[in-house]
Design a protein around this motif. Structure first.
Motif, PDB file in Angstrom:
ATOM      1  N   LEU A 273       1.358   6.596   1.781  1.00  0.00           N
ATOM      2  CA  LEU A 273       1.098   5.723   0.638  1.00  0.00           C
ATOM      3  C   LEU A 273       0.767   4.332   1.153  1.00  0.00           C
ATOM      4  O   LEU A 273       1.527   3.749   1.934  1.00  0.00           O
ATOM      5  N   LEU A 274      -0.374   3.796   0.728  1.00  0.00           N
ATOM      6  CA  LEU A 274      -0.797   2.476   1.161  1.00  0.00           C
ATOM      7  C   LEU A 274      -0.299   1.421   0.175  1.00  0.00           C
ATOM      8  O   LEU A 274       0.369   1.735  -0.810  1.00  0.00           O
ATOM      9  N   THR A 275      -0.636   0.175   0.415  1.00  0.00           N
ATOM     10  CA  THR A 275      -0.127  -0.935  -0.399  1.00  0.00           C
ATOM     11  C   THR A 275      -0.571  -0.829  -1.852  1.00  0.00           C
ATOM     12  O   THR A 275      -1.756  -0.611  -2.138  1.00  0.00           O
ATOM     13  N   ALA A 276       0.389  -0.992  -2.757  1.00  0.00           N
ATOM     14  CA  ALA A 276       0.090  -0.923  -4.187  1.00  0.00           C
ATOM     15  C   ALA A 276      -0.836  -2.058  -4.611  1.00  0.00           C
ATOM     16  O   ALA A 276      -0.753  -3.178  -4.091  1.00  0.00           O
ATOM     17  N   GLN A 277      -1.718  -1.764  -5.548  1.00  0.00           N
ATOM     18  CA  GLN A 277      -2.616  -2.763  -6.127  1.00  0.00           C
ATOM     19  C   GLN A 277      -2.306  -2.866  -7.622  1.00  0.00           C
ATOM     20  O   GLN A 277      -2.149  -1.842  -8.296  1.00  0.00           O
ATOM     21  N   VAL A 278      -2.225  -4.095  -8.126  1.00  0.00           N
ATOM     22  CA  VAL A 278      -1.798  -4.324  -9.509  1.00  0.00           C
ATOM     23  C   VAL A 278      -2.802  -5.183 -10.256  1.00  0.00           C
ATOM     24  O   VAL A 278      -3.303  -6.182  -9.730  1.00  0.00           O
ATOM     25  N   HIS A 279      -3.089  -4.779 -11.484  1.00  0.00           N
ATOM     26  CA  HIS A 279      -3.878  -5.621 -12.389  1.00  0.00           C
ATOM     27  C   HIS A 279      -3.372  -5.378 -13.803  1.00  0.00           C
ATOM     28  O   HIS A 279      -3.456  -4.264 -14.336  1.00  0.00           O
ATOM     29  N   GLU A 280      -2.793  -6.424 -14.385  1.00  0.00           N
ATOM     30  CA  GLU A 280      -2.196  -6.350 -15.722  1.00  0.00           C
ATOM     31  C   GLU A 280      -1.213  -5.178 -15.798  1.00  0.00           C
ATOM     32  O   GLU A 280      -0.260  -5.134 -15.034  1.00  0.00           O
TER      33      GLU A 280
ATOM     34  N   ILE B   7      -2.268   0.997  -9.041  1.00  0.00           N
ATOM     35  CA  ILE B   7      -2.732   2.155  -8.289  1.00  0.00           C
ATOM     36  C   ILE B   7      -2.128   2.082  -6.895  1.00  0.00           C
ATOM     37  O   ILE B   7      -1.982   1.007  -6.323  1.00  0.00           O
ATOM     38  N   ILE B   8      -1.766   3.239  -6.378  1.00  0.00           N
ATOM     39  CA  ILE B   8      -1.266   3.334  -5.012  1.00  0.00           C
ATOM     40  C   ILE B   8      -2.171   4.294  -4.250  1.00  0.00           C
ATOM     41  O   ILE B   8      -2.189   5.504  -4.534  1.00  0.00           O
ATOM     42  N   PRO B   9      -2.964   3.772  -3.323  1.00  0.00           N
ATOM     43  CA  PRO B   9      -3.869   4.641  -2.557  1.00  0.00           C
ATOM     44  C   PRO B   9      -3.103   5.652  -1.711  1.00  0.00           C
ATOM     45  O   PRO B   9      -2.034   5.353  -1.174  1.00  0.00           O
ATOM     46  N   ILE B  10      -3.651   6.852  -1.611  1.00  0.00           N
ATOM     47  CA  ILE B  10      -3.090   7.910  -0.773  1.00  0.00           C
ATOM     48  C   ILE B  10      -4.049   8.177   0.384  1.00  0.00           C
ATOM     49  O   ILE B  10      -5.268   8.244   0.188  1.00  0.00           O
TER      50      ILE B  10
ATOM     51  N   ASP C 223      -9.581   1.876   3.575  1.00  0.00           N
ATOM     52  CA  ASP C 223     -10.161   2.702   4.637  1.00  0.00           C
ATOM     53  C   ASP C 223      -9.487   4.071   4.674  1.00  0.00           C
ATOM     54  O   ASP C 223      -8.252   4.175   4.671  1.00  0.00           O
ATOM     55  N   ASN C 224     -10.306   5.110   4.673  1.00  0.00           N
ATOM     56  CA  ASN C 224      -9.839   6.502   4.759  1.00  0.00           C
ATOM     57  C   ASN C 224      -9.003   6.952   3.561  1.00  0.00           C
ATOM     58  O   ASN C 224      -8.358   8.009   3.618  1.00  0.00           O
ATOM     59  N   GLN C 225      -9.031   6.197   2.476  1.00  0.00           N
ATOM     60  CA  GLN C 225      -8.324   6.617   1.264  1.00  0.00           C
ATOM     61  C   GLN C 225      -8.993   7.851   0.676  1.00  0.00           C
ATOM     62  O   GLN C 225     -10.209   7.875   0.476  1.00  0.00           O
ATOM     63  N   ASN C 226      -8.212   8.874   0.378  1.00  0.00           N
ATOM     64  CA  ASN C 226      -8.796  10.058  -0.260  1.00  0.00           C
ATOM     65  C   ASN C 226      -7.993  10.530  -1.470  1.00  0.00           C
ATOM     66  O   ASN C 226      -8.133  11.655  -1.933  1.00  0.00           O
TER      67      ASN C 226
ATOM     68  N   GLU D 125       4.955   3.535 -15.792  1.00  0.00           N
ATOM     69  CA  GLU D 125       5.166   4.983 -15.845  1.00  0.00           C
ATOM     70  C   GLU D 125       4.144   5.696 -14.972  1.00  0.00           C
ATOM     71  O   GLU D 125       2.939   5.457 -15.083  1.00  0.00           O
ATOM     72  N   ILE D 126       4.624   6.584 -14.092  1.00  0.00           N
ATOM     73  CA  ILE D 126       3.723   7.351 -13.231  1.00  0.00           C
ATOM     74  C   ILE D 126       3.028   8.408 -14.078  1.00  0.00           C
ATOM     75  O   ILE D 126       3.661   9.327 -14.612  1.00  0.00           O
ATOM     76  N   LYS D 127       1.711   8.266 -14.223  1.00  0.00           N
ATOM     77  CA  LYS D 127       0.945   9.152 -15.094  1.00  0.00           C
ATOM     78  C   LYS D 127       0.383  10.365 -14.357  1.00  0.00           C
ATOM     79  O   LYS D 127       0.268  11.448 -14.928  1.00  0.00           O
ATOM     80  N   GLY D 128      -0.012  10.175 -13.089  1.00  0.00           N
ATOM     81  CA  GLY D 128      -0.596  11.294 -12.370  1.00  0.00           C
ATOM     82  C   GLY D 128      -1.133  10.878 -11.018  1.00  0.00           C
ATOM     83  O   GLY D 128      -1.045   9.709 -10.624  1.00  0.00           O
ATOM     84  N   PHE D 129      -1.669  11.861 -10.302  1.00  0.00           N
ATOM     85  CA  PHE D 129      -2.351  11.554  -9.046  1.00  0.00           C
ATOM     86  C   PHE D 129      -3.521  12.501  -8.836  1.00  0.00           C
ATOM     87  O   PHE D 129      -3.587  13.574  -9.433  1.00  0.00           O
ATOM     88  N   GLU D 130      -4.454  12.055  -7.989  1.00  0.00           N
ATOM     89  CA  GLU D 130      -5.626  12.846  -7.615  1.00  0.00           C
ATOM     90  C   GLU D 130      -5.782  12.776  -6.104  1.00  0.00           C
ATOM     91  O   GLU D 130      -5.598  11.714  -5.497  1.00  0.00           O
ATOM     92  N   LEU D 131      -6.137  13.906  -5.498  1.00  0.00           N
ATOM     93  CA  LEU D 131      -6.387  13.946  -4.065  1.00  0.00           C
ATOM     94  C   LEU D 131      -7.640  14.771  -3.818  1.00  0.00           C
ATOM     95  O   LEU D 131      -7.831  15.815  -4.447  1.00  0.00           O
ATOM     96  N   PHE D 132      -8.484  14.290  -2.898  1.00  0.00           N
ATOM     97  CA  PHE D 132      -9.730  14.974  -2.576  1.00  0.00           C
ATOM     98  C   PHE D 132      -9.788  15.324  -1.094  1.00  0.00           C
ATOM     99  O   PHE D 132      -9.005  14.803  -0.293  1.00  0.00           O
ATOM    100  N   LEU D 133     -10.718  16.180  -0.733  1.00  0.00           N
ATOM    101  CA  LEU D 133     -10.850  16.661   0.640  1.00  0.00           C
ATOM    102  C   LEU D 133     -10.930  15.531   1.655  1.00  0.00           C
ATOM    103  O   LEU D 133     -10.266  15.554   2.688  1.00  0.00           O
ATOM    104  N   ASN D 134     -11.755  14.532   1.352  1.00  0.00           N
ATOM    105  CA  ASN D 134     -11.925  13.415   2.288  1.00  0.00           C
ATOM    106  C   ASN D 134     -12.283  12.143   1.538  1.00  0.00           C
ATOM    107  O   ASN D 134     -12.463  12.150   0.310  1.00  0.00           O
TER     108      ASN D 134
END
Length: 313
Positions: free
Chosen positions: A13-20, A24-27, A190-193, A202-211
């Motif tokens: 998990l990379l550094t969280a980004q916040v707007h209002e 989002i937390i990059p994976i 960089d390299n976020q997928n 509230e944690i709503k969901g996550f998405e992960l892709f091949l690359n």
């Protein structure tokens, strides 16, 4: 971490980004470029992919042609616009090279049943609530098309906007300026997928892709799909990374049940007390993984019947 005997998965998990009210937390996972897969957007741009109506047009089926020498990936909720009406892809599908196949879809434009243009890739995927409701209906063997139409109706009601043809894409267009402000606030690392989405704490969901290359194509679409359903509650909230890790780890530890696939992909369905989703793999690699917060059972009308032919016009 082992998901099943063939698939292993480790994440960062990379550094969280916040707007209002959105976080989002990059994976990032181990980079994977061993598999060469083309997206629908790129295939159409290169003249290697085509989406068309069946010889006898029906609401819930389209034909996808792949002229590339690599598999073509269609992502769950991905929208195509044109044809006799706009549609979304019902599940992630991997179309074999140099082939064409019929795919299951749902209508996202109930008020049109007349040829408009050749199909093209949309700027959007189905909004979060529609994808969540659609997947929930599918896994419980309940009607899918009416679930999608009902969700799009709700989307219009909440946003006080009515498309002449009940087109989902027009609801997005109506809020494009507001969305663009958010999109600019979230960068791709960089390299976020993948990405975890948090709304109003509230944690709503996550998405992960091949690359990361495939993720880049869907980054804005994924964020917009959550934004269009997100109302700012003007509440103060904290970001609990341990809670995010717990959601991911619970998803990994879930029981994955193999389901029937449409193309080259293998499909695994899972559920736990926090949420549910589907994992799609190919050649022992995760090509797409989506997770949604658990849905309340009473939000579905069991009296609805699915529709397979022509929508209301």
């Amino acid at each position: 971490m082992i998901i099943n005997s063939d698939i292993t998965f480790d994440y960062e998990l990379l550094t969280a980004q916040v707007h209002e009210n959105m976080v989002i937390i990059p994976i990032k996972t181990t980079p994977n470029y061993r598999l060469d897969i083309i997206t629908l957007k790129k295939a159409i741009e290169l003249g290697l992919g085509e989406v068309k109506e069946c010889e006898q047009s029906t609401v819930n089926t389209l034909i996808v042609k792949n002229d590339a020498i690599t598999p073509l990936i269609l992502i769950d909720g991905e929208e195509v616009i044109g044809g006799d009406q706009n549609r979304l892809v019902n599940s992630t599908i991997l179309v074999a090279p140099k082939s064409q196949m019929k795919i299951p879809v749902s209508c996202t434009e109930r008020g049109r049943w007349a040829y408009k243009s050749e199909f093209k890739n949309s700027e959007y995927i189905a909004n979060y609530e529609t994808r969540r409701a659609k997947m929930n209906a599918s896994r419980l063997n309940r009607p899918v098309q009416n679930t999608v139409w009902s969700s799009i109706d709700s989307l219009e009601t909440v946003n006080e906007f009515c498309s002449p043809t009940s087109a989902m894409s027009e609801s997005y267009d109506n809020l494009k300026i507001d969305h663009n402000e958010f999109i600019k606030a979230f960068s791709i690392e960089d390299n976020q997928n993948g990405v975890v989405i948090i709304i109003n704490g509230e944690i709503k969901g996550f998405e992960l892709f091949l690359n990361s290359e495939i993720y880049k194509e869907f980054h804005e679409k994924i964020l917009k799909s959550y934004l269009i359903d997100a109302k700012n509650e003007n509440t103060t909230f904290s970001i609990n990374i341990d809670e995010v890790k717990l959601v991911l780890d619970k998803a990994i530890a879930s029981n994955f049940e193999k389901k029937k696939s449409e193309g080259l992909e293998e499909v695994y369905e899972f559920e736990n007390e926090s949420g549910f989703g589907k994992l799609y793999s190919y050649d022992q690699e995760i090509i797409h993984w989506s997770y949604f917060k658990q849905i309340e059972e009473n939000s579905f009308n069991e009296s609805e019947e699915d529709v397979e032919l022509v929508p209301d016009v």
